[in-house]
Design a protein around this motif. Sequence first.
Motif, PDB file in Angstrom:
ATOM      1  N   ALA A 109       0.830  -1.209   0.000  1.00 29.67           N
ATOM      2  CA  ALA A 109       0.000   0.000   0.000  1.00 29.67           C
ATOM      3  C   ALA A 109       0.860   1.253   0.000  1.00 29.67           C
ATOM      4  O   ALA A 109       0.573   2.228  -0.709  1.00 29.67           O
ATOM      5  CB  ALA A 109      -0.928  -0.016   1.216  1.00 29.67           C
ATOM      6  N   GLY A 138      -4.100   7.639  -3.969  1.00 32.35           N
ATOM      7  CA  GLY A 138      -3.584   6.582  -3.099  1.00 32.35           C
ATOM      8  C   GLY A 138      -4.695   5.672  -2.581  1.00 32.35           C
ATOM      9  O   GLY A 138      -4.563   4.441  -2.579  1.00 32.35           O
ATOM     10  N   SER A 193      -1.466   4.275   2.135  1.00 32.73           N
ATOM     11  CA  SER A 193      -1.298   4.684   0.748  1.00 32.73           C
ATOM     12  C   SER A 193      -1.596   6.167   0.559  1.00 32.73           C
ATOM     13  O   SER A 193      -0.858   6.881  -0.135  1.00 32.73           O
ATOM     14  CB  SER A 193      -2.206   3.845  -0.153  1.00 32.73           C
TER      15      SER A 193
END
Length: 205
Positions: A109, A138, A193
Amino acid sequence: MSSQPWQHQQPGQNPYAQQPPAGAPQQGVPPQVPPQGGYGYPPQQPQPGGMPGGMPGGMPGGFPPPPPPPGRGGSAALAIVAAIVLMLVGSVIYGLILKEAEVQIGYLAVGVGALIGLALGKLGGRNPVLPFVGIALGLLGVYLGQVFGVAMAFADFPGAPGFFEILTQHFGDINQGLKENLEAVDYLFYALSGAAGFSLTKKFG
């Protein structure tokens, strides 16, 4: 009587006149002026905020200091397009590893968010909006990685349709399954992320 030969004199010139002392200005020769700050002259006063005779800023020779370098510019549109491409690549890798390992891994991630932040920062410059674009991409990258991983896993079943058919025709079923099985660790991966996308966009911008 002196044996010194008689020197021819100009009319009206006194041969016995006293010669001028050494260093005195002679007739027809301009007097030499000593440099400023020498004997008989007051030293040059420094200008406020700089060297003597200089401009404000203190740079020798009267030159002002160089201006600070401007913020690095870039193309926000190009940065977003590149970030989306890298997000999709990272999501496919995320899905492949998720299918094989059958478990989510935190650094994957972070890696997806890092790819996004690198593209946004390097190509977009110091655009204040891009770090927040990095957060959104993200989060989306991790979500798509999970979707790709589930679709790849179902495509491996005997008699199952192919990956792209599952992804296009059964996307709603996959999305519903992910929502029903959402756990705390999933939120953590989304946060990792998004944070990587935000921070690296600011760092490289």
